[in-house]
Design a protein around this motif. Structure first.
Motif, PDB file in Angstrom:
ATOM      1  N   ALA A 197       0.866  -0.992   0.284  1.00 33.62           N
ATOM      2  CA  ALA A 197      -0.016   0.102  -0.043  1.00 33.62           C
ATOM      3  C   ALA A 197       0.992   1.215   0.437  1.00 33.62           C
ATOM      4  CB  ALA A 197      -0.968  -0.404   1.075  1.00 33.62           C
ATOM      5  N   GLY A 198       1.724   1.426  -0.901  1.00 32.44           N
ATOM      6  CA  GLY A 198       2.406   1.995  -1.611  1.00 32.44           C
ATOM      7  C   GLY A 198       1.891   3.315  -2.819  1.00 32.44           C
ATOM      8  N   PRO A 199       2.879   4.280  -2.945  1.00 29.83           N
ATOM      9  CA  PRO A 199       2.999   5.255  -3.954  1.00 29.83           C
ATOM     10  C   PRO A 199       1.756   4.347  -5.329  1.00 29.83           C
ATOM     11  CG  PRO A 199       4.446   6.014  -3.244  1.00 29.83           C
ATOM     12  CD  PRO A 199       4.200   4.343  -2.328  1.00 29.83           C
ATOM     13  N   ALA A 200       2.506   2.994  -5.715  1.00 27.18           N
ATOM     14  CA  ALA A 200       2.329   2.252  -6.636  1.00 27.18           C
ATOM     15  C   ALA A 200       0.828   1.603  -6.569  1.00 27.18           C
ATOM     16  CB  ALA A 200       3.692   1.563  -6.818  1.00 27.18           C
ATOM     17  N   GLY A 201       1.309   0.949  -5.714  1.00 26.14           N
ATOM     18  CA  GLY A 201       0.411  -0.015  -5.426  1.00 26.14           C
ATOM     19  C   GLY A 201      -1.121   0.492  -5.112  1.00 26.14           C
ATOM     20  N   LEU A 202      -1.425   1.333  -4.924  1.00 27.23           N
ATOM     21  CA  LEU A 202      -2.690   2.277  -3.844  1.00 27.23           C
ATOM     22  C   LEU A 202      -2.924   3.005  -5.131  1.00 27.23           C
ATOM     23  CD1 LEU A 202      -2.209   3.620  -0.782  1.00 27.23           C
ATOM     24  CD2 LEU A 202      -3.309   2.019  -1.082  1.00 27.23           C
ATOM     25  N   ALA A 203      -2.289   3.820  -6.082  1.00 24.87           N
ATOM     26  CA  ALA A 203      -2.563   4.182  -7.388  1.00 24.87           C
ATOM     27  C   ALA A 203      -3.328   2.705  -8.258  1.00 24.87           C
ATOM     28  CB  ALA A 203      -1.569   4.336  -8.311  1.00 24.87           C
ATOM     29  N   ALA A 204      -2.022   1.443  -7.953  1.00 26.25           N
ATOM     30  CA  ALA A 204      -2.917   0.647  -8.791  1.00 26.25           C
ATOM     31  C   ALA A 204      -3.914   0.343  -8.092  1.00 26.25           C
ATOM     32  CB  ALA A 204      -1.731  -0.371  -8.589  1.00 26.25           C
ATOM     33  N   ALA A 205      -4.705   0.230  -6.935  1.00 22.99           N
ATOM     34  CA  ALA A 205      -6.301   0.224  -6.587  1.00 22.99           C
ATOM     35  C   ALA A 205      -7.178   1.193  -7.172  1.00 22.99           C
ATOM     36  CB  ALA A 205      -6.162  -0.121  -4.944  1.00 22.99           C
ATOM     37  N   ALA A 206      -6.711   2.446  -7.060  1.00 26.90           N
ATOM     38  CA  ALA A 206      -7.598   3.205  -7.822  1.00 26.90           C
ATOM     39  C   ALA A 206      -7.925   2.743  -9.578  1.00 26.90           C
ATOM     40  CB  ALA A 206      -6.486   4.928  -7.936  1.00 26.90           C
ATOM     41  N   HIS A 207      -7.240   2.450  -9.677  1.00 26.59           N
ATOM     42  CA  HIS A 207      -7.099   2.056 -11.807  1.00 26.59           C
ATOM     43  C   HIS A 207      -7.630   1.135 -11.752  1.00 26.59           C
ATOM     44  CE1 HIS A 207      -4.442   5.413 -13.899  1.00 26.59           C
ATOM     45  NE2 HIS A 207      -3.839   5.219 -12.422  1.00 26.59           N
ATOM     46  N   LEU A 208      -7.734  -0.108 -11.083  1.00 27.15           N
ATOM     47  CA  LEU A 208      -8.441  -1.100 -10.515  1.00 27.15           C
ATOM     48  C   LEU A 208     -10.096  -0.788 -10.063  1.00 27.15           C
ATOM     49  CD1 LEU A 208      -5.918  -3.209  -8.673  1.00 27.15           C
ATOM     50  CD2 LEU A 208      -7.106  -4.317 -11.102  1.00 27.15           C
ATOM     51  N   VAL A 209     -10.549   0.612  -9.193  1.00 21.65           N
ATOM     52  CA  VAL A 209     -11.397   0.602  -8.488  1.00 21.65           C
ATOM     53  C   VAL A 209     -12.916   1.221 -10.316  1.00 21.65           C
ATOM     54  CG1 VAL A 209     -13.003   1.285  -7.596  1.00 21.65           C
ATOM     55  CG2 VAL A 209     -11.163   0.531  -6.694  1.00 21.65           C
ATOM     56  N   GLU A 210     -11.718   2.125 -11.076  1.00 20.31           N
ATOM     57  CA  GLU A 210     -12.094   3.359 -11.870  1.00 20.31           C
ATOM     58  C   GLU A 210     -12.443   2.707 -13.119  1.00 20.31           C
ATOM     59  OE1 GLU A 210     -11.118   7.379 -13.144  1.00 20.31           O
ATOM     60  OE2 GLU A 210      -9.041   5.760 -13.835  1.00 20.31           O
TER      61      GLU A 210
END
Length: 440
Positions: free
Chosen positions: A11-24
């Motif tokens: 849950a760092g910068p890249a991991g949370l960004a990946a999660a945001a893209h997945l949700v989107e």
């Protein structure tokens, strides 16, 4: 398979960004973080100021998730510390993702369900299983894909010049730090002491500047900078030619500290042994050169990825950098500066194991100079690929700011001209004759 979640590790910068893209994209992420908070690794270097401004530290999909929830973006041109990046962006982002993020969940293995890495039969029809350890015990999560954004923070390179710990390095662990010192919290450890700093990257420059400022306040502080390369050369970076102004300014500050006499430089020094001398330690190079005893050592020689828990999936890694084999030629520090890295995404990050991607700092393996911008574009492309949007995944656009330094660290490690062949020229104290540039 499409009903299964995508597991994101970290849950760092890249991991949370990946999660945001997945949700989107309407996909279900499960973010597994071993630490107790979002950006747990970032929080450990909370005192260090980034040389990227806020405008380059917020992922676009994360912004689109946060802003409807009342989040206000920090000032675009401000350069945050690690603490600010974590508290003002990563923690709110994890909050916006809600139940998709789990803390205290350490991933200890990834495999193809019912198949070890040797078995071919039916492999492409089975999902992945993610083995997790929590305070409540062990569990298995079945996933359609795994995005490894766990970073490299937990695996710093050793002080030893051959990539392995120097003789006596482990025994002297109480005298060696592997991160930039937080002098606001631990000034007593370094003030008035003899300190050796090993490393030639931006972390080393940051430490040199901080210790030089400490030396101004505490005149007994003595700093020795150890360089493996045969000469200082452009170890201070690109200065005004760097397209990231704060990164260039860091090198200029370090150069000014050396000019002011706060830093002694020893070139051609590759540590082979750490010997105890009472409460101090003596560093010995591979050619037998012995430094004067020092009280503290700050080893900032980079990081390396931990692939041990990925041993049952089929990765295709470069034998030198330990990065995905298609990405490695683009980031090889023997040939590239940060700004010369070509745009890359899912295609360069894919492995023979379908649905497994290494992103963020870990994707670079042992290569240095990773920027958040790179990680955000990586996860955008990877998530598009997982979602089946191959056209979007292939359209990778990334323009990185040039460092202002040509060449790579492999070239930098070469001995100074006239010192003889090979990498084993004797270590020598280099007196820096840094002239003041003419007025403009």
């Amino acid at each position: 398979m499409s009903e299964l979640p995508v597991v994101v590790v970290g849950a760092g910068p890249a991991g949370l960004a990946a999660a945001a893209h997945l949700v989107e994209r309407g996909l279900r992420p499960v973010v597994l973080e071993a630490g107790a908070q979002a950006g747990a690794a970032v929080a450990q270097w909370r005192h260090v100021r980034l040389f990227s401004p806020w405008s380059e530290l917020v992922d676009p999909a994360a912004r689109r998730l946060l802003e409807p929830r009342g989040w206000a973006a920090p000032e675009a041109g401000h350069y945050p510390t690690g603490a600010e990046w974590a508290s003002e962006y990563l923690v709110p982002l994890a909050g916006a993702l809600g139940g998709h993020v789990r803390f205290g969940a350490r991933v200890v293995g990834v495999a193809r369900r019912g198949r070890d890495r040797v078995v071919d039969a039916g492999r492409d029809r089975e999902p992945l299983t993610v083995h997790v350890v929590t305070a409540d015990g062990e569990e298995r999560i079945t996933a359609r894909a795994v995005v490894d954004a766990s970073g490299t923070w937990t695996a710093p390179n050793p002080l030893g010049g051959d990539g392995l710990p120097a003789v006596g390095e482990r025994a002297a662990a109480d005298r060696i730090a592997y991160l930039v010192p937080d002098l606001a919290a631990e000034a007593e450890r370094y003030a008035g002491r003899r300190v050796a700093v090993a490393g030639s990257g931006h972390s080393a420059l940051t430490a040199l500047v901080a210790l030089a400022e400490l030396a101004e306040r505490h005149p007994g502080t003595h700093v020795t900078w150890l360089l493996r390369r045969g000469q200082v050369g452009n170890a201070f970076g690109g200065g005004e030619a760097d397209e990231l102004p704060a990164r260039g300014a860091l090198g200029l500050k370090a150069e000014a500290a050396a000019r002011a006499g706060h830093v002694e430089v020893v070139t051609g020094f590759r540590t082979a042994a750490v010997e105890r001398d009472g409460e101090q330690v003596v560093l010995v190079s591979q050619d037998g050169h012995r430094l004067a005893p020092v009280d503290e050592v700050v080893a900032l020689t980079g990081f390396r990825p931990d692939h041990s828990w990925l041993s049952e999936v089929r990765l295709e890694l470069d034998p030198v950098l330990q990065a995905p084999v298609r990405l490695a030629p683009l980031i090889d520090p023997n040939a590239h500066s940060c700004g010369s890295v070509h745009p890359h995404g899912a295609n360069e990050l894919r492995h023979p194991e379908p649905g497994v991607y290494l992103v963020g700092m870990k994707s670079y393996g042992r290569a240095p100079t990773f920027l958040a911008l790179t990680g955000y574009e990586q996860v955008r492309s990877v998530v598009a690929e997982i979602a089946g949007d191959h056209e979007s995944a292939a359209k990778v656009e990334l323009v990185l700011p040039e460092t202002g330094v040509c060449g790579g660290s492999g070239v930098f490690d070469a001995p100074a001209e006239g010192q003889g062949g090979g990498c084993c020229a004797p270590a020598a104290v280099e007196v820096l004759t840094l002239s003041t540039p003419p007025a403009r």
